[in-house]
Scaffold this motif. Structure first.
Motif, PDB file in Angstrom:
ATOM      1  N   THR A   1       0.890  -1.073   0.001  1.00 34.03           N
ATOM      2  CA  THR A   1      -0.069   0.141   0.054  1.00 34.03           C
ATOM      3  C   THR A   1       0.802   1.192   0.089  1.00 34.03           C
ATOM      4  O   THR A   1       2.138   1.268   0.442  1.00 34.03           O
TER       5      THR A   1
ATOM      6  N   SER B   1     -14.902  -3.723   1.058  1.00 34.62           N
ATOM      7  CA  SER B   1     -14.048  -2.604   1.737  1.00 34.62           C
ATOM      8  C   SER B   1     -14.895  -1.190   1.686  1.00 34.62           C
ATOM      9  O   SER B   1     -15.973  -1.067   0.851  1.00 34.62           O
TER      10      SER B   1
ATOM     11  N   ASN C   1      -9.669  -0.602  -3.655  1.00 35.39           N
ATOM     12  CA  ASN C   1      -8.923  -1.515  -3.893  1.00 35.39           C
ATOM     13  C   ASN C   1      -8.750  -1.711  -5.392  1.00 35.39           C
ATOM     14  O   ASN C   1      -7.858  -2.646  -5.702  1.00 35.39           O
TER      15      ASN C   1
ATOM     16  N   ARG D   1      -7.056  -5.706  -6.089  1.00 32.92           N
ATOM     17  CA  ARG D   1      -7.916  -6.666  -4.894  1.00 32.92           C
ATOM     18  C   ARG D   1      -9.247  -6.843  -5.302  1.00 32.92           C
ATOM     19  O   ARG D   1      -9.987  -7.300  -4.301  1.00 32.92           O
ATOM     20  N   CYS D   2      -9.649  -5.985  -6.164  1.00 29.90           N
ATOM     21  CA  CYS D   2     -11.241  -6.139  -6.405  1.00 29.90           C
ATOM     22  C   CYS D   2     -11.623  -6.466  -7.641  1.00 29.90           C
ATOM     23  O   CYS D   2     -11.071  -5.685  -8.667  1.00 29.90           O
TER      24      CYS D   2
END
Length: 354
Positions: free
Chosen positions: A173, A275, A294, A299-300
């Motif tokens: 991140t 999220s 994300n 991540r999505c």
């Protein structure tokens, strides 16, 4: 234990002495005088000859608060002595942080020293090089995630240094990259006091200390992964970016105050990954927008992005539907209460209970 007490799993609590129960005299007094009596918990201290069921306000029971106070001060005094001893060892070069920075490992040749980790030291050098080449923090994050480079938390999990499942699939991140770029350990210095914890100062939890004058710095204690000139160039760039961002926030404060978001932070979530959705205001349309952050980290699979006005309409319609259902439910309930069948059923149940 307190959770089990609240759930009714514990009816009596037996301890060796009050010092083993709590070092905080305020908390101990609150539990003994309010919580335990209200919940019917019997409290016994063996060494102190104390039994809450036999307390009658005698001199012996009145000494309990004083004992808790003494235990509290003793604990803080011990904390101060231990802290001073640790600080002395740190300044003498006879101590290293418990959490070894990413890019280093304990030296195999010399005690109380770090040495570059062959697996992760090149990653640190690469992060600094990419940033000095003009790459922003976000592109660096995307590049490392795309290549599957393990970040500090995931590496500890893979090496068996932690078993927390949250680290098994964590990714890079922007915050992690910034922490690495601002860590002076990579210049070869040992840094103490960046995350202090001192019970006697009322700081039982680790918290970042932004005042560098309070840090304890030992220069040249291990091999540097980044030159001092490069490190300070990176810091200058980051501080300039922070200054520009602060100026933008200050300039847009009036607009944000006049156009507050409808939904509180943390309420709107992505339907795909779960999220929290990030919120951004759009000056041209005077309409905010919620988007899944994300997406930038990959991540999505199906990131959500929705206008605030559209989401407000959907939420309002859902509220209206629920209110209508509630009104209908109340009406049906009232009709059922008036029927002879319901009355007969209630009478039958009451007879069974008797």
């Amino acid at each position: 234990m307190l959770s089990d007490i609240r759930d009714g799993k514990i009816k009596a609590l037996i301890i060796k002495d009050f010092s083993r129960f709590s070092r905080d005299y305020i908390e101990a007094g609150y539990l003994l005088e309010n919580i335990f009596p209200a919940m019917g918990i019997r409290f016994i201290s063996v060494v102190d000859h104390y039994d809450s069921y036999e307390t009658d306000g005698s001199a012996g029971s009145l000494l309990i608060p004083l004992k808790n106070l003494i235990n509290s001060f003793y604990s803080k005094d011990q904390s101060k002595k231990v802290s001073l001893a640790v600080h002395a060892k740190q300044l003498a070069g006879e101590h290293i942080p418990s959490m070894i920075p990413y890019g280093y490992r304990k030296s195999t040749m010399e005690a109380y020293r770090f040495e570059p980790d062959p697996e992760t030291a090149p990653i640190i050098k690469r992060i600094y090089a990419l940033f000095l080449e003009g790459n922003g923090v976000r592109p660096i994050v995307r590049k490392l995630n795309d290549e599957g480079v393990p970040l500090p938390g995931k590496l500890r999990y893979l090496r068996g240094q932690t078993k927390r499942q949250c680290y098994s699939d964590c990714i890079w991140t922007q915050q992690v990259i910034k922490q690495i770029l601002m860590n002076p350990t990579y210049m070869g210095d040992l840094i103490f006091g960046r995350m202090p914890t001192t019970l006697y100062l009322g700081k039982p939890d680790y918290r970042y200390e932004p005042d560098e004058s309070k840090w304890r710095i030992l220069p040249g204690m291990h091999e540097a992964l980044v030159s001092r000139s490069d490190f300070y160039k990176v810091r200058e760039i980051l501080e300039e970016g922070r200054r520009i961002n602060d100026e933008k926030l200050a300039a847009g404060k009036a607009y944000r105050d006049s156009h507050p978001q409808i939904f509180k932070s943390g309420i709107v979530r992505c339907g795909c990954c779960g999220s929290n959705l990030g919120y951004a205001r759009q000056r041209r349309t005077s309409d905010g927008r919620y988007s899944c952050r994300n997406k930038q980290y990959g991540r999505c699979d199906d990131p959500v992005s929705v206008a605030e006005s559209k989401l407000a309409t959907v939420a309002w319609n859902a509220i209206q539907t629920q209110l209508a259902l509630y009104v209908d439910f109340e009406a049906v309930t009232e009709r059922l209460k008036d029927t002879g069948t319901q009355t007969a059923k209630q009478t039958e149940l009451q007879q069974e209970m008797l």
